[in-house]
Design a protein around this motif. Structure first.
Motif, mmCIF file in Angstrom:
data_model
loop_
_atom_site.group_PDB
_atom_site.id
_atom_site.type_symbol
_atom_site.label_atom_id
_atom_site.label_comp_id
_atom_site.label_asym_id
_atom_site.label_seq_id
_atom_site.Cartn_x
_atom_site.Cartn_y
_atom_site.Cartn_z
ATOM 1 N N VAL A 147 8.662 82.673 79.785
ATOM 2 C CA VAL A 147 8.716 83.671 80.855
ATOM 3 C C VAL A 147 9.522 84.890 80.413
ATOM 4 N N ALA A 191 5.521 81.070 86.089
ATOM 5 C CA ALA A 191 6.001 80.258 84.972
ATOM 6 C C ALA A 191 5.052 79.103 84.648
ATOM 7 N N TYR A 224 17.479 80.922 83.978
ATOM 8 C CA TYR A 224 16.692 82.034 83.448
ATOM 9 C C TYR A 224 17.571 83.189 82.976
#
Length: 235
Positions: free
Chosen positions: A110, A217, A136
């Motif tokens: 991602v 994702a 993330y």
């Protein structure tokens, strides 16, 4: 297209694993009679065991559940493990060292897609474990991308949506309207895109309904898996 590798799906949320499987089949052209479909094996430990371990912040227990699936998938012939569930990202680095097969890193895929599009700031949807952690942020940060998380009230509502609706495969109309409104608010806060950080993302929102570009994702994981199955290298 020559497909020779065997993909193993580590299932946590039943809906998330089912959606990943459908995306894998989509990207290998399963609807065509000439499609070369990879071998895919799915293994799951009880979803309740994951929920109890996650709520207790017992990441070693989560890692052992993941590793058990990896061992069984390797015994079935898998060459690569894919897991579409974001809430267990914290435990994957604990499960990987003892895993007999490599894992495809969803957060890395991602972050690389966001970087390739030249984004400087992106939002994220998901549970608090995803939106309020480094799951993330680390991958984005090293690429110079800022992550903008939902505020406290928004995070509470997202948590409810995931655990009361999405994991059961349903989404109320008012919930979808609320999510679209949230995407608009994130855009207004400077987000140039939004990461769909929940494996049930296709139930939550479709790209055509969003006021801001989306990074699904689960979709990116499926693309990465098919590339590997066709002879590519795991990221």
């Amino acid at each position: 297209m020559r497909v020779s590798r065997h993909l193993g799906v580590v299932a946590v949320s039943p809906e998330g694993a089912a959606l990943l499987y459908r995306r894998l089949m989509h990207y290998c052209g399963c609807g065509s009679p000439d499609a070369m479909v990879p071998r895919v094996t799915i293994h799951s430990e009880p979803f309740g065991a994951y929920v109890r371990a996650i709520r207790g912040q017992d990441w070693h227990a989560v890692a052992e559940l993941l590793a058990k699936s990896a061992r069984l998938l390797e015994a079935a012939g898998a060459d690569l493990c894919l897991c579409p569930d974001h809430s267990v990202l914290h435990a994957m680095h604990l499960a990987e060292p003892g895993s007999p097969v490599p894992w495809l890193n969803m957060a890395e895929l991602v972050a690389e897609a966001v970087r390739a599009d030249g984004r400087q700031a992106v939002g994220i949807l998901g549970t608090k474990l995803v939106t309020q952690s480094a799951a993330y942020q680390t991958h984005l940060g090293i690429r110079g991308v800022r992550m903008i998380a939902p505020d406290a009230d928004e995070a509470d509502e997202l948590e409810r949506i995931v655990f009361e609706e999405l994991v059961y495969g349903r989404l109320e109309a008012r919930t979808r309207a609320w999510v679209i409104d949230l995407l608009s608010r994130l855009r207004d806060r400077g987000c140039e895109g939004v990461i769909l950080g929940t494996s049930e993302a296709p139930l939550l929102i479709q790209p055509g309904d969003s006021p801001v570009p989306l990074y699904d994702a689960t979709d990116l994981l499926a693309i990465g898996g098919i590339r590997f199955a066709c002879g590519g290298v795991a990221a």
